[in-house]
Scaffold this motif. Structure first.
Motif, PDB file in Angstrom:
ATOM      1  N   ASP A   1     -18.789   4.624   3.167  1.00 48.81           N
ATOM      2  CA  ASP A   1     -18.748   4.712   1.707  1.00 48.81           C
ATOM      3  C   ASP A   1     -19.002   6.148   1.258  1.00 48.81           C
ATOM      4  O   ASP A   1     -19.685   6.912   1.935  1.00 48.81           O
TER       5      ASP A   1
ATOM      6  N   THR B   1     -17.742  -8.315   1.705  1.00 51.07           N
ATOM      7  CA  THR B   1     -18.671  -7.690   0.765  1.00 51.07           C
ATOM      8  C   THR B   1     -17.982  -6.856  -0.313  1.00 51.07           C
ATOM      9  O   THR B   1     -18.551  -6.661  -1.380  1.00 51.07           O
ATOM     10  N   ASP B   2     -16.777  -6.341  -0.046  1.00 56.17           N
ATOM     11  CA  ASP B   2     -16.102  -5.562  -1.086  1.00 56.17           C
ATOM     12  C   ASP B   2     -15.434  -6.500  -2.092  1.00 56.17           C
ATOM     13  O   ASP B   2     -15.043  -7.612  -1.754  1.00 56.17           O
TER      14      ASP B   2
ATOM     15  N   ARG C   1     -13.087  15.252   6.020  1.00 57.55           N
ATOM     16  CA  ARG C   1     -13.910  14.057   5.858  1.00 57.55           C
ATOM     17  C   ARG C   1     -13.329  12.840   6.586  1.00 57.55           C
ATOM     18  O   ARG C   1     -14.048  12.083   7.219  1.00 57.55           O
TER      19      ARG C   1
ATOM     20  N   GLN D   1     -11.897  -3.384  -5.197  1.00 56.53           N
ATOM     21  CA  GLN D   1     -12.116  -2.284  -4.252  1.00 56.53           C
ATOM     22  C   GLN D   1     -11.100  -2.334  -3.119  1.00 56.53           C
ATOM     23  O   GLN D   1     -10.534  -1.312  -2.733  1.00 56.53           O
TER      24      GLN D   1
ATOM     25  N   LYS E   1     -23.471  -3.524  -6.969  1.00 55.47           N
ATOM     26  CA  LYS E   1     -23.614  -2.392  -7.869  1.00 55.47           C
ATOM     27  C   LYS E   1     -24.481  -2.770  -9.072  1.00 55.47           C
ATOM     28  O   LYS E   1     -24.616  -3.955  -9.409  1.00 55.47           O
TER      29      LYS E   1
ATOM     30  N   ARG F   1     -21.233 -15.556  -6.983  1.00 58.47           N
ATOM     31  CA  ARG F   1     -20.651 -14.634  -6.012  1.00 58.47           C
ATOM     32  C   ARG F   1     -21.708 -13.988  -5.112  1.00 58.47           C
ATOM     33  O   ARG F   1     -21.522 -13.867  -3.910  1.00 58.47           O
TER      34      ARG F   1
ATOM     35  N   GLN G   1     -22.901  -5.075 -11.703  1.00 63.17           N
ATOM     36  CA  GLN G   1     -22.737  -6.460 -11.243  1.00 63.17           C
ATOM     37  C   GLN G   1     -24.069  -7.202 -11.308  1.00 63.17           C
ATOM     38  O   GLN G   1     -24.141  -8.368 -11.696  1.00 63.17           O
TER      39      GLN G   1
ATOM     40  N   GLN H   1     -20.046   6.028  -4.286  1.00 59.79           N
ATOM     41  CA  GLN H   1     -20.120   4.567  -4.188  1.00 59.79           C
ATOM     42  C   GLN H   1     -21.548   4.119  -3.895  1.00 59.79           C
ATOM     43  O   GLN H   1     -22.053   3.173  -4.500  1.00 59.79           O
TER      44      GLN H   1
ATOM     45  N   TYR I   1     -17.079  -8.118   7.864  1.00 63.89           N
ATOM     46  CA  TYR I   1     -18.173  -7.733   6.971  1.00 63.89           C
ATOM     47  C   TYR I   1     -17.627  -6.991   5.747  1.00 63.89           C
ATOM     48  O   TYR I   1     -17.992  -7.282   4.605  1.00 63.89           O
ATOM     49  N   ARG I   2     -16.718  -6.037   5.976  1.00 63.47           N
ATOM     50  CA  ARG I   2     -16.152  -5.255   4.866  1.00 63.47           C
ATOM     51  C   ARG I   2     -15.396  -6.178   3.902  1.00 63.47           C
ATOM     52  O   ARG I   2     -15.554  -6.088   2.686  1.00 63.47           O
TER      53      ARG I   2
ATOM     54  N   LEU J   1     -12.140   2.004   7.256  1.00 64.83           N
ATOM     55  CA  LEU J   1     -12.577   3.372   6.967  1.00 64.83           C
ATOM     56  C   LEU J   1     -12.836   3.578   5.474  1.00 64.83           C
ATOM     57  O   LEU J   1     -13.296   4.645   5.072  1.00 64.83           O
ATOM     58  N   ASN J   2     -12.523   2.556   4.661  1.00 66.34           N
ATOM     59  CA  ASN J   2     -12.734   2.652   3.218  1.00 66.34           C
ATOM     60  C   ASN J   2     -12.018   3.878   2.638  1.00 66.34           C
ATOM     61  O   ASN J   2     -12.606   4.688   1.934  1.00 66.34           O
TER      62      ASN J   2
ATOM     63  N   THR K   1     -27.336  -2.421  -0.507  1.00 63.43           N
ATOM     64  CA  THR K   1     -26.307  -1.522   0.028  1.00 63.43           C
ATOM     65  C   THR K   1     -25.376  -2.311   0.945  1.00 63.43           C
ATOM     66  O   THR K   1     -24.152  -2.223   0.841  1.00 63.43           O
ATOM     67  N   LEU K   2     -25.970  -3.088   1.815  1.00 61.61           N
ATOM     68  CA  LEU K   2     -25.181  -3.873   2.772  1.00 61.61           C
ATOM     69  C   LEU K   2     -24.325  -4.909   2.041  1.00 61.61           C
ATOM     70  O   LEU K   2     -23.176  -5.151   2.410  1.00 61.61           O
ATOM     71  N   LEU K   3     -24.892  -5.492   0.987  1.00 52.12           N
ATOM     72  CA  LEU K   3     -24.144  -6.494   0.217  1.00 52.12           C
ATOM     73  C   LEU K   3     -23.176  -5.845  -0.771  1.00 52.12           C
ATOM     74  O   LEU K   3     -22.407  -6.536  -1.427  1.00 52.12           O
ATOM     75  N   ASN K   4     -23.231  -4.504  -0.872  1.00 47.97           N
ATOM     76  CA  ASN K   4     -22.344  -3.777  -1.781  1.00 47.97           C
ATOM     77  C   ASN K   4     -22.483  -4.302  -3.208  1.00 47.97           C
ATOM     78  O   ASN K   4     -21.501  -4.658  -3.856  1.00 47.97           O
TER      79      ASN K   4
ATOM     80  N   LYS L   1     -15.156  10.775   9.521  1.00 46.27           N
ATOM     81  CA  LYS L   1     -15.440   9.337   9.448  1.00 46.27           C
ATOM     82  C   LYS L   1     -14.800   8.606  10.625  1.00 46.27           C
ATOM     83  O   LYS L   1     -15.393   7.697  11.206  1.00 46.27           O
TER      84      LYS L   1
END
Lengths: 397, 397
Positions: free
Chosen positions: B247, A246-247, A359, A251, B308, B359, B311, B251, A242-243, A305-306, B303-306, A363
């Motif tokens: 995040d 979507t990033d 932090r 990023q 911004k 995208r 974009q 972010q 998922y990460r 963990l971003n 948020t889930l799709l990240n 996390k």
């Protein structure tokens, strides 16, 4: 009081660790045993099998007097940074001796470290088809004749380098590893000591009976409670996928230890069709000869963990002594150390600390809960150090 | 050829949609029916029950001649942007008429739009305990006497405003909504038409028998294949929680439509202990009177799709006509439209497009697969538009 320091992960706590504690006291004549222990994630970039509190409890019940958390930014690192972080904390606590297991206990690691090549030097570093550690070991062997290839030797070398770098008064004592090699994947029924990785493998396969002979009973109780991460990969992989999907590449490129365009490969493999069906097959697909399995796995954990390069660098500038638990003796030692230590002693984490210095640990604790079969108690906010007393031990039995 | 346009979600395709198609042809005398349809996520910020290809197939099998995807950046939006996006695409395709259902079909929405207040004006906008849409409706009623409160009326008003804004030649035709209100949550066994939301609710409860009377048979077949998102919340919530816990506030604050410090509340609730156990309880905990449920849910999806703000703004500047499927008649119409349309026609998505203009749709498709019980086929790369022929229809029966 004289304290001996141990650098540990206790993943999980087993009979070999009891032997280590006994030997540490015998070799040094110390009154107090202090363990610096990885928190909820271990050096190879995986969640610890049990959370840091469960492992602290096991350590205190078996002879350790004080457990200090090795912060995530030191714990989830290549061995030289892992070792340096641990030595830094133990030095700040006034520890005089560190006892560790080694595949070559007769080697004088401090002397070896003094002869070691500087990181940049030597032509071995030109080779592309090997990891950095392999290149370094080749160079070291050509200069000293010693082949640094066994995992505990590599850590020992890291402690020695750290002592030199930090100008620490700590003396190193190696004890010969017995019965179980770090990487042994199996053990027999008459063994009383087995490697942590072979124990994890057996637990992963559900072979609780087999594990009985090599761990204290509490470990078996803990595994039956479901608040553990034996099957973490089935949770880890969808989150990582998922990460990665979507990033943006930009990023991902900022993630700590994301080097040489690795982010492009990670995203391409994760987004491919049909794409890897498991975490293991994903790692196989992205791994190259340039990186060890552990290095890739750590990078993937930092991705999950971003954690960005700048955050990591800032965090590493600001270490602390997070107290996870103590016995009466450990508490007495702490009272003395409070007056002399140069690092902040932290016994309770509030919302402010969770957003500032701690932090990353915070996390990591939240992620650990998400990866566990049952999330269990929260890991940081408002948790008190475990005060372990003999009465308490009896109560537990 | 004369074309009539429909603005649709088909979530899922049901008997009311067949009635809509028939009426659209009858009212306008059009030869060709063109549906602009939400892709894998719908306006209220949820994954569509079935993927865009499955819903395209259903539409083509039931009288639609051409299905164009409403891009995610238009589809997952408040009604005025959703409506404007759809009208923009239909205008670019040379469509002359749009037929839509309305709770008040006798109202002249174009005339209403001409009298509408400008967004900034009026004291109704000062009220804090209402949504923006409520404030706008209050203002509109005070100026025109018409109460704009029913969901299809609100969309109709959006089409009219868009026609004025875009100076589009499209003529609007309202047909009276029959039998099922948009928000009706139940229907009786003798009904042949029910609202999409009541059908989704019945499917969610596993009441397939009940749904038989109000959907074509194919919808029942599709639900039995497991490539659907009826239970999406059980996947959505852990991913969202993971995103909110990893995040930074900075972010999260850049996410599209994250307004008035909402990111602080989202993170605080998600990281609280014990914390919400489900997506529904999370939304309840973060919702305020300032936001509709749909608005919150869209923000959480972004948020889930990240995604911004920057974009999103860039993407909205660059719309396109993504062809999902056509009949022979639809294909003939497309051949004509190709010569005159001002927007790019896209029939195949490669890696380049998936990283550029498309995208967001690409990411949405990947996320849809992750939320579905079974991921099914990939959604974009190398997928061809469905060419639906009568022979094909027979084959399907």
């Amino acid at each position: 009081m004289k304290a001996v320091g141990l650098v540990t992960e206790y993943n999980p706590f087993h009979n070999g660790h009891i032997y280590h504690i006994q030997q540490a006291k015998a070799v040094t004549g110390a009154d107090v045993v202090i363990a610096v222990m990885s928190g909820n994630f271990v050096q190879r970039g995986e969640p610890a099998l049990f959370d840091k509190w469960t492992r602290t409890q096991a350590a205190l019940a078996n002879g350790v007097d004080l457990v200090i958390e090795l912060p995530t930014f030191y714990a989830v690192q290549p061995s030289h940074l892992f070792a340096e972080g641990a030595i830094k904390l133990l030095t700040a606590l006034g520890v005089e001796d560190v006892v560790f297991g080694s595949e070559h206990a007769t080697v004088d690691f401090l002397n070896l470290a003094k002869q070691a090549p500087s990181v940049q030097g030597g032509k071995a570093f030109q080779e592309k088809n090997q990891t950095f550690a392999q290149a370094y070991a080749t160079q070291l062997e050509s200069e000293t004749g010693f082949k640094l290839e066994d995992p505990n030797d590599i850590l020992a070398f890291g402690y020695a380098k750290a002592i030199l770098n930090l100008n620490s008064p700590i003396k190193l004592h190696a004890i010969q590893r017995v019965a179980a090699g770090y990487h042994d994947q199996s053990f027999t029924d008459d063994q009383t000591i087995a490697s942590a990785s072979s124990i994890r493998l057996a637990l992963h396969k559900g072979k609780l009976e087999k594990v009985k002979g090599v761990v204290p009973n509490q470990t078996l109780v803990d595994i039956s409670s479901a608040n553990h991460t034996v099957d973490f990969e089935s949770q880890f992989w969808p989150l990582l996928k998922y990460r990665l999907m979507t990033d943006t590449i930009g990023q991902l490129g900022q993630v700590y230890q994301m080097a040489e365009g690795l982010e492009h490969r990670l995203a391409a493999v994760a987004l491919g069709e049909p794409g890897p069906q498991s975490y293991q097959s994903f790692i196989k697909a992205v791994k190259s000869k340039r990186y060890t399995f552990a290095r890739i796995q750590r990078t993937l954990l930092y991705t999950l963990l971003n954690v960005k390069v700048d955050q990591m660098q800032a965090a590493m500038q600001d270490p602390y002594l997070r107290i996870l638990g103590f016995t009466d003796k450990g508490q007495a030692y702490l009272n003395g150390a409070k007056k002399t230590t140069t690092l902040p002693l932290i016994s309770k984490v509030d919302q402010h600390l969770a957003k500032a210095n701690l932090r990353l640990d915070f996390k990591a604790g939240k992620l650990w809960q998400l990866l566990a079969r049952e999330p269990g108690q929260q890991q940081d906010i408002a948790r008190q150090p475990i005060h372990f007393t003999q009465a308490h031990t009896k109560e537990d039995k």
